[in-house]
Scaffold this motif. Structure first.
Motif, mmCIF file in Angstrom:
data_model
loop_
_atom_site.group_PDB
_atom_site.id
_atom_site.type_symbol
_atom_site.label_atom_id
_atom_site.label_comp_id
_atom_site.label_asym_id
_atom_site.label_seq_id
_atom_site.Cartn_x
_atom_site.Cartn_y
_atom_site.Cartn_z
ATOM 1 N N THR A 1 -3.422 18.804 4.392
ATOM 2 C CA THR A 1 -3.184 17.430 4.818
ATOM 3 C C THR A 1 -2.683 16.577 3.668
ATOM 4 O OG1 THR A 1 -4.915 17.654 6.464
ATOM 5 C CG2 THR A 1 -4.232 15.421 5.909
ATOM 6 N N THR A 2 -1.588 15.891 3.911
ATOM 7 C CA THR A 2 -0.987 15.037 2.902
ATOM 8 C C THR A 2 -1.027 13.596 3.380
ATOM 9 O OG1 THR A 2 0.489 16.821 2.240
ATOM 10 C CG2 THR A 2 1.077 14.607 1.535
ATOM 11 N N ILE A 3 -1.765 12.758 2.664
ATOM 12 C CA ILE A 3 -1.823 11.338 2.991
ATOM 13 C C ILE A 3 -0.677 10.634 2.285
ATOM 14 C CG2 ILE A 3 -3.164 9.218 2.731
ATOM 15 C CD1 ILE A 3 -5.686 10.933 3.015
ATOM 16 N N ASN A 4 0.126 9.913 3.068
ATOM 17 C CA ASN A 4 1.227 9.142 2.497
ATOM 18 C C ASN A 4 0.685 7.865 1.847
ATOM 19 O OD1 ASN A 4 3.588 6.883 3.723
ATOM 20 N ND2 ASN A 4 4.005 8.233 2.003
ATOM 21 N N VAL A 5 -0.003 7.034 2.615
ATOM 22 C CA VAL A 5 -0.636 5.809 2.102
ATOM 23 C C VAL A 5 -1.876 5.512 2.932
ATOM 24 C CG1 VAL A 5 1.426 4.708 1.135
ATOM 25 C CG2 VAL A 5 0.889 4.377 3.533
ATOM 26 N N GLN A 6 -2.771 4.700 2.367
ATOM 27 C CA GLN A 6 -3.957 4.276 3.100
ATOM 28 C C GLN A 6 -4.405 2.917 2.590
ATOM 29 O OE1 GLN A 6 -7.023 7.153 2.346
ATOM 30 N NE2 GLN A 6 -7.065 6.782 0.166
ATOM 31 N N ASP A 7 -5.121 2.188 3.447
ATOM 32 C CA ASP A 7 -5.621 0.884 3.051
ATOM 33 C C ASP A 7 -6.765 0.499 3.970
ATOM 34 O OD1 ASP A 7 -5.754 -1.459 1.548
ATOM 35 O OD2 ASP A 7 -4.378 -2.523 2.871
ATOM 36 N N GLY A 8 -7.719 -0.225 3.444
ATOM 37 C CA GLY A 8 -8.848 -0.689 4.223
ATOM 38 C C GLY A 8 -9.162 -2.135 3.903
ATOM 39 N N THR A 9 -9.863 -2.785 4.826
ATOM 40 C CA THR A 9 -10.235 -4.174 4.610
ATOM 41 C C THR A 9 -11.503 -4.501 5.385
ATOM 42 O OG1 THR A 9 -9.398 -6.441 4.625
ATOM 43 C CG2 THR A 9 -8.860 -5.105 6.534
ATOM 44 N N THR A 10 -12.187 -5.535 4.979
ATOM 45 C CA THR A 10 -13.325 -6.065 5.716
ATOM 46 C C THR A 10 -13.142 -7.572 5.849
ATOM 47 O OG1 THR A 10 -14.639 -6.379 3.708
ATOM 48 C CG2 THR A 10 -14.917 -4.288 4.880
ATOM 49 N N ALA A 11 -13.615 -8.124 6.956
ATOM 50 C CA ALA A 11 -13.501 -9.562 7.177
ATOM 51 C C ALA A 11 -14.343 -9.937 8.393
ATOM 52 C CB ALA A 11 -12.046 -9.966 7.387
ATOM 53 N N THR A 12 -14.311 -11.196 8.747
ATOM 54 C CA THR A 12 -14.917 -11.693 9.982
ATOM 55 C C THR A 12 -13.845 -12.472 10.725
ATOM 56 O OG1 THR A 12 -17.102 -11.827 8.980
ATOM 57 C CG2 THR A 12 -16.734 -13.137 10.970
ATOM 58 N N SER A 13 -13.558 -12.028 11.959
ATOM 59 C CA SER A 13 -12.481 -12.641 12.728
ATOM 60 C C SER A 13 -12.533 -12.128 14.157
ATOM 61 C CB SER A 13 -11.127 -12.274 12.101
ATOM 62 O OG SER A 13 -10.060 -12.679 12.923
ATOM 63 N N GLY A 14 -11.849 -12.813 15.058
ATOM 64 C CA GLY A 14 -11.668 -12.318 16.415
ATOM 65 C C GLY A 14 -10.328 -11.627 16.570
ATOM 66 N N SER A 15 -9.528 -11.681 15.506
ATOM 67 C CA SER A 15 -8.196 -11.068 15.528
ATOM 68 C C SER A 15 -7.982 -10.238 14.267
ATOM 69 C CB SER A 15 -7.113 -12.139 15.622
ATOM 70 O OG SER A 15 -7.292 -12.934 16.757
ATOM 71 N N PRO A 16 -8.630 -9.074 14.183
ATOM 72 C CA PRO A 16 -8.413 -8.232 13.002
ATOM 73 C C PRO A 16 -6.941 -7.856 12.893
ATOM 74 C CG PRO A 16 -10.231 -7.401 14.334
ATOM 75 C CD PRO A 16 -9.547 -8.468 15.126
ATOM 76 N N SER A 17 -6.397 -7.920 11.711
ATOM 77 C CA SER A 17 -4.997 -7.570 11.508
ATOM 78 C C SER A 17 -4.855 -6.915 10.144
ATOM 79 C CB SER A 17 -4.111 -8.810 11.588
ATOM 80 O OG SER A 17 -2.768 -8.468 11.393
ATOM 81 N N GLN A 18 -4.102 -5.838 10.125
ATOM 82 C CA GLN A 18 -3.885 -5.123 8.868
ATOM 83 C C GLN A 18 -2.504 -4.485 8.905
ATOM 84 O OE1 GLN A 18 -6.941 -2.290 8.010
ATOM 85 N NE2 GLN A 18 -6.099 -1.765 6.041
ATOM 86 N N THR A 19 -1.793 -4.533 7.776
ATOM 87 C CA THR A 19 -0.458 -3.943 7.675
ATOM 88 C C THR A 19 -0.467 -2.835 6.643
ATOM 89 O OG1 THR A 19 0.590 -6.029 8.293
ATOM 90 C CG2 THR A 19 1.963 -4.415 7.168
ATOM 91 N N LEU A 20 0.178 -1.738 6.977
ATOM 92 C CA LEU A 20 0.315 -0.596 6.071
ATOM 93 C C LEU A 20 1.798 -0.268 5.985
ATOM 94 C CD1 LEU A 20 -1.429 1.495 4.501
ATOM 95 C CD2 LEU A 20 -1.186 2.983 6.481
ATOM 96 N N THR A 21 2.309 -0.077 4.773
ATOM 97 C CA THR A 21 3.723 0.247 4.590
ATOM 98 C C THR A 21 3.850 1.714 4.208
ATOM 99 O OG1 THR A 21 4.187 -2.019 3.896
ATOM 100 C CG2 THR A 21 5.835 -0.336 3.350
ATOM 101 N N THR A 22 4.445 2.498 5.122
ATOM 102 C CA THR A 22 4.660 3.911 4.834
ATOM 103 C C THR A 22 5.834 4.052 3.875
ATOM 104 O OG1 THR A 22 6.137 4.216 6.720
ATOM 105 C CG2 THR A 22 3.789 4.577 7.114
#
Length: 124
Positions: free
Chosen positions: A24-45
């Motif tokens: 298995t080869t991971i290209n990119v990864q990212d994680g985040t924590t927050a408090t919200s009703g609209s979780p949003s996260q962007t990852l750029t391959t």
């Protein structure tokens, strides 16, 4: 799975995919924590032909109203009902043909604390 002593809410969600490079080869990864009703996260391959996998852990139980991002394929989910220790875990995935910035934006019924992880795996 090995948990550290600091982890008080524990859950595991397993997925299986074919057509991913072995080993298995991971290209990119990212994680985040927050408090919200609209979780949003962007990852750029950074390479073409990737499988993006998301995991969203929400500090709320089975009664949490969750709407998956419509551009992602929802997969398994699980929720616990343990009073003040409720949690829900949601998975989704998406195939991406070209290197690009990809955003994961599910919606919760109300504001809740969460942890989100996005991982892009290289395809065969």
């Amino acid at each position: 799975v090995t948990w550290t002593g600091a982890v008080t809410r524990k859950a595991v969600l397993l997925e299986q995919f074919s057509g991913v490079m072995v080993p298995t080869t991971i290209n990119v990864q990212d994680g985040t924590t927050a408090t919200s009703g609209s979780p949003s996260q962007t990852l750029t391959t950074t390479v073409a032909n990737t499988l993006l996998v998301s995991a969203l852990g929400v500090n709320a139980g089975a009664d949490e109203d969750y709407t998956s991002d419509i551009s992602w394929i929802p997969s398994r989910s699980l929720s616990t009902v343990a009073g003040t220790s409720d949690l829900s875990l949601y998975g989704s995935h998406k195939a991406v043909a070209a290197a690009a910035a990809v955003t994961f934006t599910p919606v919760l019924a109300g504001s809740a604390s969460y942890a989100s992880l996005l991982v892009a795996y290289r395809a065969v």
